[in-house]
Write an enzyme that holds these catalytic residues in place. Structure first.
Site, PDB file in Angstrom:
ATOM      1  N   HIS A 182      -7.218 -13.469  -7.028  1.00  0.00           N
ATOM      2  CA  HIS A 182      -7.959 -12.359  -6.409  1.00  0.00           C
ATOM      3  C   HIS A 182      -9.352 -12.355  -7.023  1.00  0.00           C
ATOM      4  O   HIS A 182      -9.513 -12.720  -8.187  1.00  0.00           O
ATOM      5  CB  HIS A 182      -7.219 -11.051  -6.676  1.00  0.00           C
ATOM      6  CG  HIS A 182      -7.651  -9.935  -5.770  1.00  0.00           C
ATOM      7  ND1 HIS A 182      -8.852  -9.288  -5.909  1.00  0.00           N
ATOM      8  CD2 HIS A 182      -7.042  -9.368  -4.710  1.00  0.00           C
ATOM      9  CE1 HIS A 182      -8.957  -8.359  -4.966  1.00  0.00           C
ATOM     10  NE2 HIS A 182      -7.866  -8.382  -4.219  1.00  0.00           N
ATOM     11  N   ARG A 183     -10.352 -11.925  -6.237  1.00  0.00           N
ATOM     12  CA  ARG A 183     -11.733 -12.058  -6.729  1.00  0.00           C
ATOM     13  C   ARG A 183     -12.408 -10.708  -6.997  1.00  0.00           C
ATOM     14  O   ARG A 183     -13.646 -10.637  -7.053  1.00  0.00           O
ATOM     15  CB  ARG A 183     -12.557 -12.875  -5.747  1.00  0.00           C
ATOM     16  CG  ARG A 183     -12.602 -12.240  -4.372  1.00  0.00           C
ATOM     17  CD  ARG A 183     -13.494 -13.003  -3.402  1.00  0.00           C
ATOM     18  NE  ARG A 183     -13.570 -12.273  -2.153  1.00  0.00           N
ATOM     19  CZ  ARG A 183     -14.493 -12.448  -1.234  1.00  0.00           C
ATOM     20  NH1 ARG A 183     -15.430 -13.354  -1.402  1.00  0.00           N
ATOM     21  NH2 ARG A 183     -14.503 -11.730  -0.130  1.00  0.00           N
ATOM     22  N   LYS A 241      -2.183   1.290  -2.783  1.00  0.00           N
ATOM     23  CA  LYS A 241      -2.517   0.293  -3.811  1.00  0.00           C
ATOM     24  C   LYS A 241      -1.718   0.533  -5.088  1.00  0.00           C
ATOM     25  O   LYS A 241      -1.265  -0.399  -5.725  1.00  0.00           O
ATOM     26  CB  LYS A 241      -4.004   0.406  -4.178  1.00  0.00           C
ATOM     27  CG  LYS A 241      -4.959   0.006  -3.107  1.00  0.00           C
ATOM     28  CD  LYS A 241      -6.379   0.483  -3.432  1.00  0.00           C
ATOM     29  CE  LYS A 241      -7.121  -0.492  -4.293  1.00  0.00           C
ATOM     30  NZ  LYS A 241      -7.921  -1.471  -3.526  1.00  0.00           N
ATOM     31  N   LYS A 255     -13.317  -4.518   6.110  1.00  0.00           N
ATOM     32  CA  LYS A 255     -13.988  -3.574   5.214  1.00  0.00           C
ATOM     33  C   LYS A 255     -14.790  -4.246   4.104  1.00  0.00           C
ATOM     34  O   LYS A 255     -15.620  -3.612   3.479  1.00  0.00           O
ATOM     35  CB  LYS A 255     -12.954  -2.622   4.614  1.00  0.00           C
ATOM     36  CG  LYS A 255     -12.062  -3.238   3.531  1.00  0.00           C
ATOM     37  CD  LYS A 255     -11.112  -2.230   2.945  1.00  0.00           C
ATOM     38  CE  LYS A 255     -10.347  -2.849   1.780  1.00  0.00           C
ATOM     39  NZ  LYS A 255      -9.321  -1.985   1.240  1.00  0.00           N
ATOM     40  N   ASP A 280      -1.406  -5.090  -5.396  1.00  0.00           N
ATOM     41  CA  ASP A 280      -2.836  -4.852  -5.317  1.00  0.00           C
ATOM     42  C   ASP A 280      -3.472  -5.270  -6.652  1.00  0.00           C
ATOM     43  O   ASP A 280      -2.793  -5.300  -7.687  1.00  0.00           O
ATOM     44  CB  ASP A 280      -3.122  -3.378  -5.039  1.00  0.00           C
ATOM     45  CG  ASP A 280      -4.564  -3.193  -4.645  1.00  0.00           C
ATOM     46  OD1 ASP A 280      -4.861  -3.362  -3.461  1.00  0.00           O
ATOM     47  OD2 ASP A 280      -5.406  -2.926  -5.532  1.00  0.00           O
ATOM     48  N   GLU A 281      -4.766  -5.545  -6.622  1.00  0.00           N
ATOM     49  CA  GLU A 281      -5.449  -6.000  -7.840  1.00  0.00           C
ATOM     50  C   GLU A 281      -5.481  -4.922  -8.927  1.00  0.00           C
ATOM     51  O   GLU A 281      -5.772  -5.221 -10.093  1.00  0.00           O
ATOM     52  CB  GLU A 281      -6.869  -6.478  -7.512  1.00  0.00           C
ATOM     53  CG  GLU A 281      -7.886  -5.407  -7.120  1.00  0.00           C
ATOM     54  CD  GLU A 281      -7.710  -4.883  -5.706  1.00  0.00           C
ATOM     55  OE1 GLU A 281      -6.863  -5.422  -4.975  1.00  0.00           O
ATOM     56  OE2 GLU A 281      -8.418  -3.924  -5.339  1.00  0.00           O
ATOM     57  N   HIS A 315      -8.937 -15.685  -2.592  1.00  0.00           N
ATOM     58  CA  HIS A 315      -9.595 -14.779  -1.638  1.00  0.00           C
ATOM     59  C   HIS A 315     -11.019 -15.268  -1.381  1.00  0.00           C
ATOM     60  O   HIS A 315     -11.767 -15.507  -2.331  1.00  0.00           O
ATOM     61  CB  HIS A 315      -9.676 -13.366  -2.221  1.00  0.00           C
ATOM     62  CG  HIS A 315      -8.374 -12.643  -2.190  1.00  0.00           C
ATOM     63  ND1 HIS A 315      -8.182 -11.468  -1.509  1.00  0.00           N
ATOM     64  CD2 HIS A 315      -7.176 -12.952  -2.740  1.00  0.00           C
ATOM     65  CE1 HIS A 315      -6.919 -11.075  -1.645  1.00  0.00           C
ATOM     66  NE2 HIS A 315      -6.291 -11.965  -2.400  1.00  0.00           N
ATOM     67  N   LYS A 321       1.716  -9.402  -1.963  1.00  0.00           N
ATOM     68  CA  LYS A 321       1.065  -9.354  -3.276  1.00  0.00           C
ATOM     69  C   LYS A 321       0.912  -7.928  -3.773  1.00  0.00           C
ATOM     70  O   LYS A 321       0.786  -6.989  -2.972  1.00  0.00           O
ATOM     71  CB  LYS A 321      -0.306 -10.049  -3.242  1.00  0.00           C
ATOM     72  CG  LYS A 321      -1.312  -9.405  -2.317  1.00  0.00           C
ATOM     73  CD  LYS A 321      -2.668 -10.079  -2.388  1.00  0.00           C
ATOM     74  CE  LYS A 321      -3.587  -9.451  -3.400  1.00  0.00           C
ATOM     75  NZ  LYS A 321      -3.994  -8.056  -3.088  1.00  0.00           N
ATOM     76  N   SER A 336      -8.887 -11.509   3.689  1.00  0.00           N
ATOM     77  CA  SER A 336      -8.286 -10.212   3.364  1.00  0.00           C
ATOM     78  C   SER A 336      -9.333  -9.120   3.442  1.00  0.00           C
ATOM     79  O   SER A 336     -10.530  -9.380   3.383  1.00  0.00           O
ATOM     80  CB  SER A 336      -7.702 -10.268   1.943  1.00  0.00           C
ATOM     81  OG  SER A 336      -6.738  -9.278   1.737  1.00  0.00           O
ATOM     82  N   LYS A 371       0.864  -1.190   0.000  1.00  0.00           N
ATOM     83  CA  LYS A 371       0.000   0.000   0.000  1.00  0.00           C
ATOM     84  C   LYS A 371       0.886   1.220   0.000  1.00  0.00           C
ATOM     85  O   LYS A 371       1.972   1.189   0.607  1.00  0.00           O
ATOM     86  CB  LYS A 371      -0.913  -0.005   1.237  1.00  0.00           C
ATOM     87  CG  LYS A 371      -1.864  -1.185   1.333  1.00  0.00           C
ATOM     88  CD  LYS A 371      -3.072  -1.015   0.443  1.00  0.00           C
ATOM     89  CE  LYS A 371      -3.816  -2.336   0.293  1.00  0.00           C
ATOM     90  NZ  LYS A 371      -5.135  -2.256  -0.305  1.00  0.00           N
ATOM     91  N   ALA A 425      -2.981  -8.523   5.467  1.00  0.00           N
ATOM     92  CA  ALA A 425      -3.276  -7.184   5.968  1.00  0.00           C
ATOM     93  C   ALA A 425      -2.460  -6.177   5.170  1.00  0.00           C
ATOM     94  O   ALA A 425      -1.245  -6.321   5.057  1.00  0.00           O
ATOM     95  CB  ALA A 425      -2.941  -7.084   7.454  1.00  0.00           C
ATOM     96  N   GLY A 426      -3.163  -5.185   4.610  1.00  0.00           N
ATOM     97  CA  GLY A 426      -2.482  -4.093   3.914  1.00  0.00           C
ATOM     98  C   GLY A 426      -2.391  -2.912   4.869  1.00  0.00           C
ATOM     99  O   GLY A 426      -1.367  -2.699   5.526  1.00  0.00           O
ATOM    100  N   GLY A 427      -3.509  -2.199   4.986  1.00  0.00           N
ATOM    101  CA  GLY A 427      -3.565  -1.072   5.926  1.00  0.00           C
ATOM    102  C   GLY A 427      -3.206  -1.500   7.343  1.00  0.00           C
ATOM    103  O   GLY A 427      -2.584  -0.742   8.093  1.00  0.00           O
ATOM    104  N   GLY A 436      -9.324  -5.079   5.232  1.00  0.00           N
ATOM    105  CA  GLY A 436      -9.565  -4.383   6.500  1.00  0.00           C
ATOM    106  C   GLY A 436      -9.062  -5.131   7.726  1.00  0.00           C
ATOM    107  O   GLY A 436      -9.493  -4.856   8.844  1.00  0.00           O
TER     108      GLY A 436
HETATM  109  C1  CAP Z   1      -6.907  -5.566   1.123  1.00  0.00           C
HETATM  110  C2  CAP Z   1      -7.061  -5.500  -0.355  1.00  0.00           C
HETATM  111  C3  CAP Z   1      -7.898  -6.603  -1.051  1.00  0.00           C
HETATM  112  C4  CAP Z   1      -9.229  -6.915  -0.428  1.00  0.00           C
HETATM  113  C5  CAP Z   1     -10.243  -7.553  -1.363  1.00  0.00           C
HETATM  114  C6  CAP Z   1      -7.689  -4.198  -0.683  1.00  0.00           C
HETATM  115  O1  CAP Z   1      -6.280  -4.397   1.650  1.00  0.00           O
HETATM  116  O2  CAP Z   1      -5.841  -5.523  -1.000  1.00  0.00           O
HETATM  117  O3  CAP Z   1      -8.057  -6.226  -2.383  1.00  0.00           O
HETATM  118  O4  CAP Z   1      -8.938  -7.772   0.611  1.00  0.00           O
HETATM  119  O5  CAP Z   1     -11.250  -8.152  -0.669  1.00  0.00           O
HETATM  120  O6  CAP Z   1      -7.159  -3.461  -1.520  1.00  0.00           O
HETATM  121  O7  CAP Z   1      -8.737  -3.920  -0.176  1.00  0.00           O
HETATM  122  P1  CAP Z   1      -6.416  -3.927   3.189  1.00  0.00           P
HETATM  123  P2  CAP Z   1     -11.480  -9.764  -0.595  1.00  0.00           P
HETATM  124  O8  CAP Z   1      -5.809  -5.009   4.053  1.00  0.00           O
HETATM  125  O9  CAP Z   1      -5.649  -2.625   3.265  1.00  0.00           O
HETATM  126  O10 CAP Z   1      -7.869  -3.729   3.479  1.00  0.00           O
HETATM  127  O11 CAP Z   1     -10.230 -10.371  -0.090  1.00  0.00           O
HETATM  128  O12 CAP Z   1     -12.613  -9.877   0.372  1.00  0.00           O
HETATM  129  O13 CAP Z   1     -11.830 -10.197  -1.958  1.00  0.00           O
HETATM  130 MG    MG Z   2      -6.500  -4.978  -2.979  1.00  0.00          MG
END
Ligand code: CAP
Ligand code: MG
Length: 436
Positions: free
Chosen positions: A284-285, A169, A324, A195-196, A317, A193, A357, A167, A380-382, A359
Site C-alpha cells: 500500500h502506498r 476502515k 476519490k 485498510d492501511e 497500489h 485486504k 483502488s 469497511k 473496491a471498498g465503498g 473510490g
Molecule cells: C480504498 C482505500 C485505499 C485507497 C488508497 C481507501 O477504499 O482502501 O486506501 O485506494 O489509494 O481507504 O481509500 P474505497 P491508492 O474503495 O472505499 O475508496 O490506491 O490510490 O493508493
Molecule cells: Mg484504505
C-alpha cells in the site's frame, strides 16, 4: 572552468558535466529530474550532480584526485528551454554501498538534499534507471503476477482480480470483520485486504482477526472451491512488524500487507530481504501523495514503483486515474508508464500486479479495464460494501462488471440480465477516466 551561479555555489563543468556518449548505462544509476530555476538547465544539472556526489557550495581544500575522477555524478543531457525542463544525472556505482546500506544510501543521493537547493525553484525526480548490477542485488518479487494467479486459480484464463478493503476502515471486531470477508468472498472477490490504518488495535486484535477471517475463507473454499487471499496489515516498527507477520502466518494468513512509504523503504528492504514468509507482499502506498502529487516538485509514482519492484512487492497500489484518489500524479500517461514497467521484462525479475483502488465501483470497471487490461487487481471498498443489497451483492456486481469487460459486452447491456450490476449502476452510474 567555474560556472557562475550568482553566489549560490561553484559548479565545475569539467567534473560534473559530460556528453551522453560517455555514459554507459550499465555503470551508473541514471536519474531524470524536472527543474525550474533561474539557472539554465545545464547549470541546474551540475548543481544537482555537485551537491549529491562530491561537491558543496564552495571549492574545498580536502578533496583529492581519486575523489574527483572516480566519484562525481555527472549531468549529461537536458531537454527544455531557459531554466525549465528536464536534466539527466548519472551517478557512478562506486558512490554506493549496496551491501550494508542499500536503498537508503541510493535515496540519500538521487533523492536527498537536492529538493532543498535554493538555486532550484522546483525539482522533481521523475524517473530512475538502475543498471543490471543493482537490480541483480535485490530479490524482486518472489511470487509475482504468475504466482498470485496460481494461488487464486486464474492462471489458465487470466482476468482482472477483484479485491476489496474491509469497511469501515477501522472499528469492526474480528468476528464482524470475518463476516464481511465471508460475504465478499462468496460474492466473488479474489482478494481482501485490511485498510492501511488497521493493524492491531484493541477493538480488532490482529491474531483474532486472522484466525476468524481465515476460518471464514476456509469455509468459502470448502463451499465454492475458490481460494481467496487475505492481506494482513503488519505495518509497525521493525520488531513489532516481524512479530505481527509471524502471528499472521502462524494463524494461516496467505498474504502480508505493508504501508511502504510510512514504514520507510529501507525497512521494507530489510523486512523482505531477511524474512521469506512464502506469501505475496501487498504494498500500500499511503502517504505517497506528500511527494508525488505536486507535478513540479517531489518524487514521481513511477520512481516509487521501480523501487517497490526492486525491493520485492508482488502487488502495488498505483492509482486508477479516477475515483476519490485521482490526482495529478495519476494522469493516464504516467499510469501507463507505471503499468508497463511493473509488467515488463526487467533483468529477469518477476512481474508485479498493479492495483487500482480508491473510490471504485462497478461503473468504473470498463474505464479501468481499457487502461489496465487483464493483469491488474481492481479494489473496491465503498463500491462493494455500499451496494444497496449489501456486501455479497456488491462483490457480485463488481465481478459482473469485470466479466462484462472480459466478454466485450457494454455494462448496460450486461446489467439487463445481472441484477446486482443493474442496482449498482442505478446507484452510481457508469463513469469514465478523466482523459478517457
Ligand atoms: C480504498 C482505500 C485505499 C485507497 C488508497 C481507501 O477504499 O482502501 O486506501 O485506494 O489509494 O481507504 O481509500 P474505497 P491508492 O474503495 O472505499 O475508496 O490506491 O490510490 O493508493
Ligand atoms: Mg484504505
Amino acid at each position: 572552468m567555474a560556472h557562475g551561479t550568482g553566489g549560490k555555489g561553484i559548479y565545475l563543468d569539467e567534473i560534473f558535466y559530460t556528453t551522453p556518449e560517455s555514459i554507459d548505462p550499465e555503470k551508473y544509476i541514471i536519474a531524470k529530474y524536472y527543474v525550474e530555476s533561474e539557472l539554465d538547465l545545464k547549470a541546474s544539472g551540475i548543481a544537482i550532480a555537485t551537491e549529491e556526489s562530491i561537491g558543496t557550495w564552495t571549492e574545498i581544500t580536502t578533496t583529492n584526485e581519486w575523489v574527483k575522477t572516480r566519484l562525481p555524478a555527472k549531468a549529461f543531457r537536458t531537454e527544455g528551454s531557459g531554466g525549465t525542463g528536464f536534466v539527466w544525472v548519472a551517478y557512478p556505482l562506486d558512490l554506493f554501498d549496496l551491501e550494508t546500506s542499500g536503498i537508503a544510501n541510493i535515496l540519500s543521493m538521487v533523492a536527498g538534499n537536492l529538493f532543498g537547493l535554493s538555486a532550484l525553484k522546483n525539482v522533481r525526480l521523475v524517473d530512475i534507471d538502475f543498471p543490471g548490477e543493482i537490480v541483480g542485488a535485490y530479490p524482486g518479487p518472489r511470487i509475482g503476477i504468475e504466482g498470485v494467479r496460481r494461488l487464486v486459480g486464474t492462471e489458465a484464463s487470466p482476468r482482472p482480480h477483484l479485491g476489496t478493503i474491509v469497511k469501515p476502515k477501522v472499528g469492526l471486531s474480528p468476528e464482524q470483520t470475518a463476516k464481511v470477508c465471508y460475504e465478499a468472498a462468496i460474492g466473488g472477490v479474489d482478494f481482501i485486504k485490511d485498510d492501511e490504518t488497521l493493524v492491531n488495535q484493541k477493538f480488532c486484535p490482529l491474531q483474532d482477526r486472522v484466525v476468524r477471517v481465515m476460518e471464514a475463507l476456509d469455509r468459502v473454499k470448502s463451499e465454492t472451491g475458490r481460494n481467496v487471499l487475505f492481506a494482513v496489515n503488519v505495518t509497525a516498527d521493525p520488531e513489532n512488524m516481524v512479530r505481527h507477520a509471524e502471528t499472521a502466518i502462524d494463524n494461516g494468513a496467505n498474504t502480508l500487507m505493508l504501508d511502504i512509504v510510512i514504514l520507510g523503504l529501507p525497512t521494507v528492504e530489510w523486512f523482505i530481504k531477511s524474512h521469506d514468509f512464502h506469501v505475496p507482499i501487498h504494498m500500500h502506498r499511503a502517504m505517497h501523495a506528500a511527494f508525488t502529487r505536486n507535478p513540479k516538485h517531489g518524487i514521481s509514482m513511477l520512481v516509487l514503483a521501480k523501487i517497490a519492484r526492486l525491493l520485492g512487492g508482488d502487488q502495488l497500489h498505483v492509482g486508477s486515474g479516477a475515483g476519490k484518489m485521482g490526482g495529478e500524479e495519476s494522469t493516464k500517461t504516467e499510469l501507463n508508464h507505471i503499468i508497463d514497467f511493473l509488467r515488463s521484462e526487467w533483468h529477469g525479475k518477476r512481474r508485479v500486479f498493479p492495483v487500482a483502488s480508491g473510490g471504485i465501483h462497478p461503473g468504473f470497471v470498463p474505464a479501468n479495464y481499457r487502461v489496465f487490461g487483464n493483469d491488474f487487481v481492481i479494489n473496491a471498498g465503498g463500491g462493494i460494501h455500499g451496494h444497496p443489497r449489501g456486501t455479497r451483492a456488491g462483490a457480485a456486481a463488481m465481478r459482473q462488471a469485470i466479466d462484462a469487460c472480459v466478454k466485450g459486452i457494454p455494462l448496460e447491456a450486461y446489467a439487463k440480465s445481472h441484477e446486482e450490476l443493474r442496482i449498482a449502476l442505478e446507484r452510481w452510474g457508469e463513469r469514465r477516466l478523466s482523459e478517457d
